[in-house]
Enzyme design. Sequence first.
Site, PDB file in Angstrom:
ATOM      1  NE  ARG A 262      67.079  79.920  96.486  1.00 22.68           N
ATOM      2  CZ  ARG A 262      65.795  80.189  96.909  1.00 22.68           C
ATOM      3  NH1 ARG A 262      65.038  81.371  96.672  1.00 22.68           N
ATOM      4  NH2 ARG A 262      65.186  79.338  97.677  1.00 22.68           N
TER       5      ARG A 262
ATOM      6  CG  HIS B 222      49.507  58.838  95.940  1.00 17.67           C
ATOM      7  ND1 HIS B 222      50.248  59.162  94.850  1.00 17.67           N
ATOM      8  CD2 HIS B 222      49.968  59.156  97.008  1.00 17.67           C
ATOM      9  CE1 HIS B 222      51.193  59.796  95.233  1.00 17.67           C
ATOM     10  NE2 HIS B 222      51.191  59.891  96.518  1.00 17.67           N
TER      11      HIS B 222
HETATM   12  P1  NDP Z   1      62.739  70.972  99.279  1.00 19.70           P
HETATM   13  O1  NDP Z   1      62.285  72.325  99.877  1.00 19.70           O
HETATM   14  O2  NDP Z   1      63.482  70.246 100.310  1.00 19.70           O
HETATM   15  O3  NDP Z   1      63.600  71.481  98.209  1.00 19.70           O
HETATM   16  C1  NDP Z   1      63.331  72.606  97.297  1.00 19.70           C
HETATM   17  C2  NDP Z   1      64.724  72.721  96.023  1.00 19.70           C
HETATM   18  O4  NDP Z   1      64.036  73.700  95.284  1.00 19.70           O
HETATM   19  C3  NDP Z   1      66.090  73.244  96.973  1.00 19.70           C
HETATM   20  O5  NDP Z   1      67.084  72.436  96.426  1.00 19.70           O
HETATM   21  C4  NDP Z   1      66.045  74.827  96.601  1.00 19.70           C
HETATM   22  O6  NDP Z   1      67.209  75.118  96.657  1.00 19.70           O
HETATM   23  C5  NDP Z   1      65.489  74.704  95.168  1.00 19.70           C
HETATM   24  N1  NDP Z   1      64.814  76.061  94.797  1.00 19.70           N
HETATM   25  C6  NDP Z   1      63.615  76.535  95.621  1.00 19.70           C
HETATM   26  N2  NDP Z   1      63.672  78.011  95.247  1.00 19.70           N
HETATM   27  C7  NDP Z   1      64.503  78.040  94.324  1.00 19.70           C
HETATM   28  C8  NDP Z   1      65.166  79.306  93.676  1.00 19.70           C
HETATM   29  N3  NDP Z   1      64.152  80.321  93.568  1.00 19.70           N
HETATM   30  N4  NDP Z   1      66.069  79.169  92.660  1.00 19.70           N
HETATM   31  C9  NDP Z   1      66.777  78.036  92.781  1.00 19.70           C
HETATM   32  N5  NDP Z   1      66.668  76.758  93.490  1.00 19.70           N
HETATM   33  C10 NDP Z   1      65.518  76.962  94.349  1.00 19.70           C
HETATM   34  O7  NDP Z   1      61.534  70.266  98.535  1.00 19.70           O
HETATM   35  P2  NDP Z   1      61.392  68.860  98.310  1.00 19.70           P
HETATM   36  O8  NDP Z   1      62.815  68.375  97.744  1.00 19.70           O
HETATM   37  O9  NDP Z   1      60.615  68.305  99.427  1.00 19.70           O
HETATM   38  O10 NDP Z   1      60.221  68.868  97.116  1.00 19.70           O
HETATM   39  C11 NDP Z   1      60.590  69.226  95.643  1.00 19.70           C
HETATM   40  C12 NDP Z   1      59.405  69.120  94.890  1.00 19.70           C
HETATM   41  O11 NDP Z   1      59.018  67.849  94.993  1.00 19.70           O
HETATM   42  C13 NDP Z   1      58.064  69.808  95.438  1.00 19.70           C
HETATM   43  O12 NDP Z   1      57.426  70.154  94.253  1.00 19.70           O
HETATM   44  C14 NDP Z   1      57.322  68.784  96.073  1.00 19.70           C
HETATM   45  O13 NDP Z   1      55.944  68.728  96.147  1.00 19.70           O
HETATM   46  C15 NDP Z   1      57.606  67.495  95.402  1.00 19.70           C
HETATM   47  N6  NDP Z   1      57.654  66.371  96.208  1.00 19.70           N
HETATM   48  C16 NDP Z   1      58.305  65.946  97.192  1.00 19.70           C
HETATM   49  C17 NDP Z   1      58.476  64.690  97.905  1.00 19.70           C
HETATM   50  C18 NDP Z   1      59.397  64.608  99.106  1.00 19.70           C
HETATM   51  O14 NDP Z   1      59.194  63.491  99.468  1.00 19.70           O
HETATM   52  N7  NDP Z   1      60.158  65.414  99.401  1.00 19.70           N
HETATM   53  C19 NDP Z   1      57.404  63.933  97.515  1.00 19.70           C
HETATM   54  C20 NDP Z   1      56.546  64.162  96.399  1.00 19.70           C
HETATM   55  C21 NDP Z   1      56.714  65.556  95.720  1.00 19.70           C
HETATM   56  P3  NDP Z   1      67.949  76.161  97.569  1.00 19.70           P
HETATM   57  O15 NDP Z   1      67.300  75.719  98.914  1.00 19.70           O
HETATM   58  O16 NDP Z   1      69.481  75.916  97.598  1.00 19.70           O
HETATM   59  O17 NDP Z   1      67.695  77.362  97.231  1.00 19.70           O
END
Ligand code: NDP
Length: 526
Positions: A68, A269
């Site tokens: 976003r 895990h």
């Molecule tokens: P973040 O909260 O850091 O990032 C979420 C992302 O999703 C952002 O880029 C955000 O974009 C985007 N997003 C959320 N809602 C919307 C929307 N309505 N429209 C468009 N884009 C959207 O999360 P993480 O990167 O930490 O995690 C992502 C996934 O990976 C999750 O499912 C998490 O459980 C999984 N995961 C993460 C790990 C980690 O180490 N981070 C480890 C294992 C799994 P914006 O903010 O620009 O809207």
Amino acid sequence: MALVAERDSFDELMTCRLSAAPRRRSPCSIVIFGASGDLTARKLIPALYHLHKDKLLPDPTRILGVARREKTDESWREELFEALQTHSRTQPVDRGAWEAFAPKLAYCRGDLSDPATYRQLGARLGEASEEALRRNLLFYLAVPPSSFGLIVEQLHAAGLLHRDPPEPSWQRVVVEKPFGHDLASARKLNERLTRYIHERQILRIDHYLGKETVQNILMFRFSNAIFEELWSRGSLDHVQITVSEKQGIGNRGGYYEEAGALRDIVQNHLLQVLALVAMEPPVSLDPESIRDEKVKLLRSIRPIPPERVDEFVVRGQYFAGYVDGELSPGYRQEPRVRPDSNVETFVAMRLLIDNWRWSETPFYIRTGKRLPLSASEIRVQFRPAPNVLFAAACGGRLEPNALTLRLQPNEGISLHFNGKVPGTSMTVRPVRMHFSYNAAFGAYTPEAYERLLLDAIEGDPTLFIRRDELETAWRIVDAVREGWGDRPLTNREFYPAGAWGPAAADDLLARHGHTWRNPRPPEADK
Ligand code: NDP
């Protein structure tokens, strides 16, 4: 997967390289939903950068990010380059390699619930001059789990994702964890996704399976006849699997309050590692044969009756304490955690596997936050020596043999046995024969995400979780959750930060004459 063996001699040793033949690394576009998120910056882009640097990415490859936040292609690339300085496993970042990699990256701004986002994405995918970049598509869902179903629906509605894309094109979706928060929600999500795509197009990721040492469990077991002969209730007393973390929950309080250690680590895990340690040999190295055996193993775990949960499972939560000499706050004082939270930051379980090989051999698994060190290891404890000769003379203090597979850090395998201390007296002491990955193969260890992304591009599902595996794992942890209900934590379930869990976890093993064997600190191996 067809495998070819190429034999070549290497320093008098024979190495046997098994590689998938033919490697189908066709040019493709990778679409990352969640382009501005933590996972993308910390793991996905560094992994793709290294694949590019090692010439493993198909040529050409495009990477489109969707999120976003307002960004241009250029500003997204700059942010990712900045993040790479911190998160790249190789330092310094190779400027030349990055400059060749960066033009592959493009950013698409939009909300996941807005059909216009997918139209814009379609238009950008359509810009590619090469046809393969428009028809071979890998969608990576690095977004909050509540959006997984929505994205697949919207991609399908926009004509970007098909159940049967015309040959030879392919379309796959990598889904991050958590996949559901219980069996019912996982099933619902599976049903929602398979309305639009086949199960074989869904790649449920558990990054643990991409770790070298986790992949080595099967190779260790099934390429070494000496251990596999002993790998059963006849020779093994019990097995302990520990995934310990020194860190607390950081700024993931909101997520952790919903997940807890059981959903965060045990459901995926720990049960995956257990399946690899205990499964039967597969009939071939084909992905489905391996996954069939993992499911069979998970299905043979004796169900835990919810009303008897305390006989098999211990939970815990950390309170303030010292880790490495520094005072750490308790879980209830962490940001975005309820001050009366009963969420578990520690779980230990005694699992029994009702099959011929393992009948009545306990498998103890545990995980926790704010434990004394971060380590993952499997300890296979052999039956004690018969109580005659040295064992009798030692009065029960003779150490049983054990094999430790250290998954991280200080990756390695150790065999523990008893030896005579040199000298005129008859003194017996446990000693350790140790194999270290670093010493044997050098420090090169690709990140789990590199291997997994490559497998996703090639369409090799071996290291991804199949639907039946996932649902079986949820069934196991759901019974535990049901047993806990909304019972508040008791005093014996709290542990100070920096301890190896609550006293109740020690009791769980002591009732059966066992004790936890804690992972060695890294400095002990120096
Ligand atoms: P973040 O909260 O850091 O990032 C979420 C992302 O999703 C952002 O880029 C955000 O974009 C985007 N997003 C959320 N809602 C919307 C929307 N309505 N429209 C468009 N884009 C959207 O999360 P993480 O990167 O930490 O995690 C992502 C996934 O990976 C999750 O499912 C998490 O459980 C999984 N995961 C993460 C790990 C980690 O180490 N981070 C480890 C294992 C799994 P914006 O903010 O620009 O809207």
